[in-house]
Design an enzyme around this catalytic site. Structure first.
Site, PDB file in Angstrom:
ATOM      1  N   THR A   1     -10.673   4.535   9.954  1.00  0.00           N
ATOM      2  CA  THR A   1     -10.662   4.080  11.152  1.00  0.00           C
ATOM      3  C   THR A   1      -9.998   4.626  12.257  1.00  0.00           C
ATOM      4  OG1 THR A   1      -8.567   3.130  10.172  1.00  0.00           O
ATOM      5  CG2 THR A   1     -10.504   1.435   9.711  1.00  0.00           C
TER       6      THR A   1
ATOM      7  N   GLY B   1       0.244  -1.769   8.836  1.00  0.00           N
ATOM      8  CA  GLY B   1       1.478  -0.889   9.076  1.00  0.00           C
ATOM      9  C   GLY B   1       2.256  -0.978  10.346  1.00  0.00           C
ATOM     10  N   ARG B   2       1.976   0.001  11.364  1.00  0.00           N
ATOM     11  CA  ARG B   2       2.977  -0.236  11.640  1.00  0.00           C
ATOM     12  C   ARG B   2       3.759  -1.478  12.953  1.00  0.00           C
ATOM     13  NH1 ARG B   2       0.329   5.204  14.456  1.00  0.00           N
ATOM     14  NH2 ARG B   2      -1.839   3.707  12.882  1.00  0.00           N
TER      15      ARG B   2
ATOM     16  N   LYS C   1      -6.624   8.511  -1.762  1.00  0.00           N
ATOM     17  CA  LYS C   1      -8.585   8.784  -1.096  1.00  0.00           C
ATOM     18  C   LYS C   1      -8.814   9.498  -1.945  1.00  0.00           C
ATOM     19  CE  LYS C   1      -7.432   6.895   3.478  1.00  0.00           C
ATOM     20  NZ  LYS C   1      -5.977   6.630   3.501  1.00  0.00           N
ATOM     21  N   LEU C   2      -8.595   9.816  -3.303  1.00  0.00           N
ATOM     22  CA  LEU C   2      -8.910  11.235  -3.590  1.00  0.00           C
ATOM     23  C   LEU C   2     -10.921  11.428  -3.248  1.00  0.00           C
ATOM     24  CD1 LEU C   2      -8.465   9.840  -7.860  1.00  0.00           C
ATOM     25  CD2 LEU C   2      -6.834  10.891  -5.822  1.00  0.00           C
TER      26      LEU C   2
ATOM     27  N   ASP D   1     -12.682  15.022  -4.627  1.00  0.00           N
ATOM     28  CA  ASP D   1     -12.924  16.473  -5.818  1.00  0.00           C
ATOM     29  C   ASP D   1     -14.257  16.450  -5.873  1.00  0.00           C
ATOM     30  OD1 ASP D   1     -12.246  19.162  -6.578  1.00  0.00           O
ATOM     31  OD2 ASP D   1      -9.804  18.664  -5.905  1.00  0.00           O
ATOM     32  N   ILE D   2     -14.505  17.605  -6.759  1.00  0.00           N
ATOM     33  CA  ILE D   2     -15.339  17.539  -7.613  1.00  0.00           C
ATOM     34  C   ILE D   2     -15.453  16.424  -8.848  1.00  0.00           C
ATOM     35  CG2 ILE D   2     -16.180  20.331  -7.314  1.00  0.00           C
ATOM     36  CD1 ILE D   2     -14.567  20.738  -9.933  1.00  0.00           C
ATOM     37  N   PRO D   3     -16.814  15.939  -9.239  1.00  0.00           N
ATOM     38  CA  PRO D   3     -16.951  14.579 -10.017  1.00  0.00           C
ATOM     39  C   PRO D   3     -15.644  15.096 -11.366  1.00  0.00           C
ATOM     40  CG  PRO D   3     -18.781  15.314  -9.669  1.00  0.00           C
ATOM     41  CD  PRO D   3     -18.355  16.490  -9.409  1.00  0.00           C
ATOM     42  N   ASN D   4     -15.648  15.541 -12.423  1.00  0.00           N
ATOM     43  CA  ASN D   4     -14.630  15.829 -13.419  1.00  0.00           C
ATOM     44  C   ASN D   4     -13.544  16.060 -12.561  1.00  0.00           C
ATOM     45  OD1 ASN D   4     -14.507  16.085 -16.147  1.00  0.00           O
ATOM     46  ND2 ASN D   4     -13.327  18.081 -15.230  1.00  0.00           N
ATOM     47  N   THR D   5     -12.640  16.300 -11.583  1.00  0.00           N
ATOM     48  CA  THR D   5     -11.668  16.051 -11.218  1.00  0.00           C
ATOM     49  C   THR D   5     -11.303  14.990 -10.551  1.00  0.00           C
ATOM     50  OG1 THR D   5     -11.540  19.099 -10.983  1.00  0.00           O
ATOM     51  CG2 THR D   5     -10.090  17.352  -9.347  1.00  0.00           C
TER      52      THR D   5
ATOM     53  N   LYS E   1       0.786  -1.423   0.247  1.00  0.00           N
ATOM     54  CA  LYS E   1       0.269   0.097  -0.188  1.00  0.00           C
ATOM     55  C   LYS E   1       0.960   0.988   0.068  1.00  0.00           C
ATOM     56  CE  LYS E   1      -2.194   2.022   3.798  1.00  0.00           C
ATOM     57  NZ  LYS E   1      -2.418   3.380   3.563  1.00  0.00           N
TER      58      LYS E   1
ATOM     59  N   ASP F   1      -3.307   4.224  -2.305  1.00  0.00           N
ATOM     60  CA  ASP F   1      -3.720   4.624  -1.010  1.00  0.00           C
ATOM     61  C   ASP F   1      -4.352   6.461  -1.414  1.00  0.00           C
ATOM     62  OD1 ASP F   1      -6.022   5.060   0.922  1.00  0.00           O
ATOM     63  OD2 ASP F   1      -4.484   4.965   2.542  1.00  0.00           O
TER      64      ASP F   1
ATOM     65  N   ARG G   1      -4.665  -4.976  13.958  1.00  0.00           N
ATOM     66  CA  ARG G   1      -3.698  -5.458  14.896  1.00  0.00           C
ATOM     67  C   ARG G   1      -3.963  -6.823  15.324  1.00  0.00           C
ATOM     68  NH1 ARG G   1      -2.206  -1.020  13.289  1.00  0.00           N
ATOM     69  NH2 ARG G   1      -2.177   0.733  14.347  1.00  0.00           N
TER      70      ARG G   1
HETATM   71  O1  C5P Z   1       0.161   1.957  10.848  1.00  0.00           O
HETATM   72  P1  C5P Z   1      -1.151   1.172  10.752  1.00  0.00           P
HETATM   73  O2  C5P Z   1      -1.686  -0.051  10.397  1.00  0.00           O
HETATM   74  O3  C5P Z   1      -2.311   1.885  11.725  1.00  0.00           O
HETATM   75  O4  C5P Z   1      -2.057   1.941   9.583  1.00  0.00           O
HETATM   76  C1  C5P Z   1      -3.121   2.169   8.250  1.00  0.00           C
HETATM   77  C2  C5P Z   1      -2.607   2.748   7.191  1.00  0.00           C
HETATM   78  O5  C5P Z   1      -4.334   2.122   6.916  1.00  0.00           O
HETATM   79  C3  C5P Z   1      -2.229   3.853   7.147  1.00  0.00           C
HETATM   80  O6  C5P Z   1      -0.849   4.026   5.892  1.00  0.00           O
HETATM   81  C4  C5P Z   1      -3.706   4.844   6.894  1.00  0.00           C
HETATM   82  O7  C5P Z   1      -3.405   5.514   6.153  1.00  0.00           O
HETATM   83  C5  C5P Z   1      -4.226   3.096   6.338  1.00  0.00           C
HETATM   84  N1  C5P Z   1      -5.685   3.733   6.553  1.00  0.00           N
HETATM   85  C6  C5P Z   1      -6.761   3.952   7.489  1.00  0.00           C
HETATM   86  N2  C5P Z   1      -7.647   3.879   7.769  1.00  0.00           N
HETATM   87  C7  C5P Z   1      -8.841   4.117   6.675  1.00  0.00           C
HETATM   88  C8  C5P Z   1      -7.886   4.282   5.308  1.00  0.00           C
HETATM   89  C9  C5P Z   1      -6.393   3.988   4.932  1.00  0.00           C
HETATM   90  O8  C5P Z   1      -5.717   3.920   8.349  1.00  0.00           O
HETATM   91  N3  C5P Z   1      -9.728   4.414   6.350  1.00  0.00           N
END
Ligand code: C5P
Length: 228
Positions: A119, A208-209, A62-63, A65-69, A31, A60, A179
Protein backbone atom coordinates in the site's frame (compact mmCIF):
# COMPACT_ATOMS: atom_id res chain seq x y z
CA UNK A 1 -18.38 -8.75 9.21
CA UNK A 2 -15.11 -6.89 8.77
CA UNK A 3 -12.43 -7.60 11.38
CA UNK A 4 -9.78 -5.29 12.83
CA UNK A 5 -6.06 -6.15 12.97
CA UNK A 6 -4.01 -3.89 15.20
CA UNK A 7 -0.42 -3.48 13.95
CA UNK A 8 2.10 -3.89 16.78
CA UNK A 9 4.73 -1.63 15.23
CA UNK A 10 5.95 0.16 18.36
CA UNK A 11 9.71 0.62 18.86
CA UNK A 12 10.10 -1.62 21.91
CA UNK A 13 8.69 -4.86 23.25
CA UNK A 14 7.54 -3.10 26.39
CA UNK A 15 5.55 -0.51 24.48
CA UNK A 16 3.88 -3.25 22.41
CA UNK A 17 3.01 -5.23 25.54
CA UNK A 18 1.64 -2.10 27.25
CA UNK A 19 -0.59 -1.51 24.23
CA UNK A 20 -1.77 -5.15 24.24
CA UNK A 21 -2.51 -4.95 27.95
CA UNK A 22 -4.66 -1.84 27.36
CA UNK A 23 -6.68 -3.45 24.57
CA UNK A 24 -6.86 -7.00 25.90
CA UNK A 25 -10.64 -7.09 26.20
CA UNK A 26 -11.33 -6.17 22.59
CA UNK A 27 -12.13 -8.71 19.93
CA UNK A 28 -9.27 -7.80 17.58
CA UNK A 29 -6.43 -9.49 15.72
CA UNK A 30 -2.85 -8.53 16.53
CA UNK A 31 -0.42 -8.11 13.68
CA UNK A 32 3.18 -8.97 14.47
CA UNK A 33 5.44 -7.60 11.78
CA UNK A 34 9.08 -7.79 10.80
CA UNK A 35 10.58 -5.43 13.35
CA UNK A 36 8.80 -6.97 16.30
CA UNK A 37 9.29 -10.57 15.24
CA UNK A 38 12.98 -10.14 14.40
CA UNK A 39 13.60 -8.50 17.75
CA UNK A 40 11.30 -10.35 20.10
CA UNK A 41 10.70 -13.67 18.35
CA UNK A 42 8.52 -16.56 19.41
CA UNK A 43 8.58 -15.63 23.11
CA UNK A 44 6.70 -12.43 22.24
CA UNK A 45 3.89 -14.51 20.70
CA UNK A 46 3.70 -16.52 23.91
CA UNK A 47 3.48 -13.32 25.94
CA UNK A 48 0.55 -12.16 23.83
CA UNK A 49 -1.27 -15.43 24.53
CA UNK A 50 -0.51 -15.03 28.22
CA UNK A 51 -2.24 -11.65 28.25
CA UNK A 52 -5.27 -13.07 26.46
CA UNK A 53 -5.25 -16.53 24.83
CA UNK A 54 -8.17 -15.49 22.61
CA UNK A 55 -6.12 -12.93 20.69
CA UNK A 56 -5.68 -14.07 17.10
CA UNK A 57 -2.22 -13.45 15.72
CA UNK A 58 -1.35 -12.43 12.17
CA UNK A 59 2.37 -12.98 11.52
CA UNK A 60 3.18 -10.42 8.83
CA UNK A 61 6.59 -11.58 7.56
CA UNK A 62 5.78 -11.42 3.83
CA UNK A 63 7.85 -14.44 2.78
CA UNK A 64 9.67 -14.15 -0.53
CA UNK A 65 12.27 -16.72 -1.58
CA UNK A 66 12.71 -19.83 -3.73
CA UNK A 67 9.80 -22.31 -3.45
CA UNK A 68 11.54 -24.85 -1.23
CA UNK A 69 12.82 -22.22 1.19
CA UNK A 70 9.37 -20.65 1.42
CA UNK A 71 7.77 -24.03 2.12
CA UNK A 72 10.40 -24.71 4.82
CA UNK A 73 9.68 -21.31 6.39
CA UNK A 74 5.93 -21.95 6.26
CA UNK A 75 6.49 -25.21 8.08
CA UNK A 76 8.45 -23.41 10.79
CA UNK A 77 5.57 -20.94 11.08
CA UNK A 78 3.23 -23.90 11.71
CA UNK A 79 5.15 -24.52 14.92
CA UNK A 80 4.40 -21.01 16.20
CA UNK A 81 0.64 -21.51 16.46
CA UNK A 82 -0.28 -18.26 14.70
CA UNK A 83 -3.67 -17.83 13.04
CA UNK A 84 -2.62 -16.11 9.82
CA UNK A 85 0.58 -15.43 7.86
CA UNK A 86 1.50 -14.07 4.46
CA UNK A 87 3.91 -14.33 1.55
CA UNK A 88 4.51 -12.36 -1.64
CA UNK A 89 2.42 -13.33 -4.66
CA UNK A 90 5.32 -12.18 -6.84
CA UNK A 91 7.28 -15.21 -5.58
CA UNK A 92 5.15 -17.03 -8.17
CA UNK A 93 2.56 -19.77 -8.39
CA UNK A 94 5.06 -22.58 -7.95
CA UNK A 95 6.26 -21.13 -4.66
CA UNK A 96 2.71 -20.51 -3.41
CA UNK A 97 1.58 -24.02 -4.38
CA UNK A 98 4.59 -25.58 -2.73
CA UNK A 99 3.82 -23.74 0.51
CA UNK A 100 0.20 -24.91 0.48
CA UNK A 101 1.22 -28.45 -0.41
CA UNK A 102 3.61 -28.54 2.53
CA UNK A 103 0.83 -27.49 4.90
CA UNK A 104 -1.58 -30.18 3.63
CA UNK A 105 -0.45 -32.82 6.11
CA UNK A 106 -1.49 -30.68 9.11
CA UNK A 107 -5.03 -31.17 10.44
CA UNK A 108 -5.48 -27.40 10.77
CA UNK A 109 -3.47 -24.55 9.36
CA UNK A 110 -3.46 -20.76 9.58
CA UNK A 111 -5.09 -18.51 6.99
CA UNK A 112 -2.51 -17.89 4.25
CA UNK A 113 -2.57 -14.61 2.34
CA UNK A 114 -0.52 -13.33 -0.59
CA UNK A 115 0.69 -9.74 -0.76
CA UNK A 116 -0.31 -8.15 -4.09
CA UNK A 117 0.85 -4.52 -4.16
CA UNK A 118 2.23 -2.88 -1.03
CA UNK A 119 0.00 0.00 0.00
CA UNK A 120 3.03 2.31 0.13
CA UNK A 121 3.45 2.12 -3.68
CA UNK A 122 2.28 4.97 -5.87
CA UNK A 123 1.27 4.02 -9.45
CA UNK A 124 4.63 5.29 -10.80
CA UNK A 125 6.71 3.49 -8.20
CA UNK A 126 4.77 0.29 -8.77
CA UNK A 127 5.24 0.49 -12.54
CA UNK A 128 9.01 0.85 -12.14
CA UNK A 129 9.13 -2.55 -10.45
CA UNK A 130 6.27 -4.51 -12.04
CA UNK A 131 5.80 -2.78 -15.43
CA UNK A 132 2.05 -2.72 -14.90
CA UNK A 133 -0.66 -0.63 -13.32
CA UNK A 134 -1.52 -1.63 -9.77
CA UNK A 135 -5.07 -2.71 -10.38
CA UNK A 136 -4.47 -5.23 -13.19
CA UNK A 137 -1.41 -6.69 -11.49
CA UNK A 138 -3.25 -7.02 -8.17
CA UNK A 139 -6.10 -8.84 -9.98
CA UNK A 140 -3.58 -11.18 -11.62
CA UNK A 141 -1.74 -11.85 -8.33
CA UNK A 142 -5.07 -12.58 -6.62
CA UNK A 143 -5.99 -15.08 -9.32
CA UNK A 144 -2.57 -16.73 -9.04
CA UNK A 145 -2.97 -16.93 -5.25
CA UNK A 146 -6.41 -18.49 -5.57
CA UNK A 147 -5.22 -21.00 -8.18
CA UNK A 148 -2.38 -21.93 -5.81
CA UNK A 149 -4.78 -22.72 -2.98
CA UNK A 150 -4.28 -19.65 -0.77
CA UNK A 151 -7.11 -18.17 1.28
CA UNK A 152 -6.83 -14.55 0.22
CA UNK A 153 -4.66 -11.53 -0.44
CA UNK A 154 -3.27 -8.38 1.08
CA UNK A 155 -4.31 -5.43 -1.06
CA UNK A 156 -5.38 -1.83 -0.62
CA UNK A 157 -9.09 -1.18 -0.18
CA UNK A 158 -9.07 0.20 -3.74
CA UNK A 159 -8.28 -3.21 -5.23
CA UNK A 160 -10.56 -5.25 -2.99
CA UNK A 161 -13.81 -5.10 -4.95
CA UNK A 162 -12.31 -6.02 -8.28
CA UNK A 163 -10.43 -8.90 -6.64
CA UNK A 164 -13.65 -10.14 -5.03
CA UNK A 165 -15.35 -10.01 -8.44
CA UNK A 166 -12.67 -12.23 -9.91
CA UNK A 167 -12.14 -14.66 -7.06
CA UNK A 168 -15.50 -14.83 -5.32
CA UNK A 169 -16.84 -13.82 -1.94
CA UNK A 170 -15.02 -16.49 0.08
CA UNK A 171 -11.54 -15.39 -0.99
CA UNK A 172 -10.37 -12.97 1.67
CA UNK A 173 -8.98 -9.47 1.31
CA UNK A 174 -6.94 -7.76 4.01
CA UNK A 175 -6.24 -4.07 3.63
CA UNK A 176 -3.58 -2.03 5.40
CA UNK A 177 -3.27 1.69 4.84
CA UNK A 178 -6.56 2.29 6.61
CA UNK A 179 -7.04 5.70 8.18
CA UNK A 180 -10.32 4.99 9.96
CA UNK A 181 -11.50 8.56 10.22
CA UNK A 182 -9.25 10.30 7.69
CA UNK A 183 -6.12 10.54 9.87
CA UNK A 184 -2.62 11.38 8.55
CA UNK A 185 -1.47 8.90 5.87
CA UNK A 186 2.24 8.83 6.85
CA UNK A 187 4.19 6.89 4.19
CA UNK A 188 1.06 5.11 2.93
CA UNK A 189 -0.06 6.13 -0.54
CA UNK A 190 -3.30 4.26 -1.20
CA UNK A 191 -5.23 5.13 1.93
CA UNK A 192 -8.93 4.51 2.60
CA UNK A 193 -11.30 5.03 5.53
CA UNK A 194 -13.54 2.44 7.17
CA UNK A 195 -16.64 3.27 5.17
CA UNK A 196 -14.74 2.80 1.91
CA UNK A 197 -13.16 -0.47 3.07
CA UNK A 198 -16.58 -1.78 4.04
CA UNK A 199 -18.08 -0.79 0.71
CA UNK A 200 -15.20 -2.58 -1.01
CA UNK A 201 -15.99 -5.86 0.84
CA UNK A 202 -12.67 -5.91 2.71
CA UNK A 203 -12.56 -8.78 5.27
CA UNK A 204 -9.74 -7.47 7.49
CA UNK A 205 -8.52 -3.92 7.98
CA UNK A 206 -5.05 -3.29 9.40
CA UNK A 207 -4.62 -0.16 11.47
CA UNK A 208 -1.29 0.83 12.99
CA UNK A 209 -0.34 4.41 13.63
CA UNK A 210 -3.86 5.82 14.11
CA UNK A 211 -4.19 3.44 17.07
CA UNK A 212 -0.74 3.20 18.66
CA UNK A 213 0.12 6.86 18.21
CA UNK A 214 -3.11 7.93 19.86
CA UNK A 215 -3.15 9.04 23.50
CA UNK A 216 -6.13 6.80 24.01
CA UNK A 217 -5.85 3.65 21.86
CA UNK A 218 -8.82 2.00 23.61
CA UNK A 219 -11.07 4.83 22.57
CA UNK A 220 -9.91 4.69 18.95
CA UNK A 221 -10.43 0.91 18.81
CA UNK A 222 -13.87 1.21 20.36
CA UNK A 223 -14.83 3.83 17.79
CA UNK A 224 -13.52 1.64 14.96
CA UNK A 225 -15.31 -1.50 16.20
CA UNK A 226 -18.59 0.42 16.33
CA UNK A 227 -18.24 1.13 12.61
CA UNK A 228 -17.44 -2.40 11.45
O1 C5P B 1 0.67 2.48 10.62
P1 C5P B 1 -0.12 1.90 9.50
O2 C5P B 1 -1.61 1.86 9.81
O3 C5P B 1 0.19 2.52 8.17
O4 C5P B 1 0.37 0.36 9.47
C1 C5P B 1 0.11 -0.50 8.42
C2 C5P B 1 0.78 -1.80 8.71
O5 C5P B 1 0.46 -2.70 7.66
C3 C5P B 1 2.30 -1.76 8.79
O6 C5P B 1 2.65 -2.71 9.79
C4 C5P B 1 2.77 -2.25 7.42
O7 C5P B 1 3.99 -2.95 7.48
C5 C5P B 1 1.67 -3.20 7.06
N1 C5P B 1 1.45 -3.44 5.62
C6 C5P B 1 1.24 -2.43 4.70
N2 C5P B 1 1.03 -2.74 3.36
C7 C5P B 1 1.01 -4.01 2.97
C8 C5P B 1 1.21 -5.04 3.92
C9 C5P B 1 1.43 -4.72 5.23
O8 C5P B 1 1.21 -1.27 5.06
N3 C5P B 1 0.76 -4.31 1.70
Amino acid sequence: MMELCVALDLPTKKENLDLIEKIKDFDVWLKVGLRTYIRDGESFLLEIKKINPDFKIFLDLKLYDIPNTMADAAESIMGLGVDMFNLHASAGKRAMSEVMKRLESYPTRPIVLAVTALTSFSEEEFREVYESDISSKADQFAKDAMDSGLDGVVCSAFESRSIKNITGKEFKTLSPGIRPFGEDAGDQKRVADIAFAKGSLVDFIVVGRPIYRSKNPEKVIKKILEKL
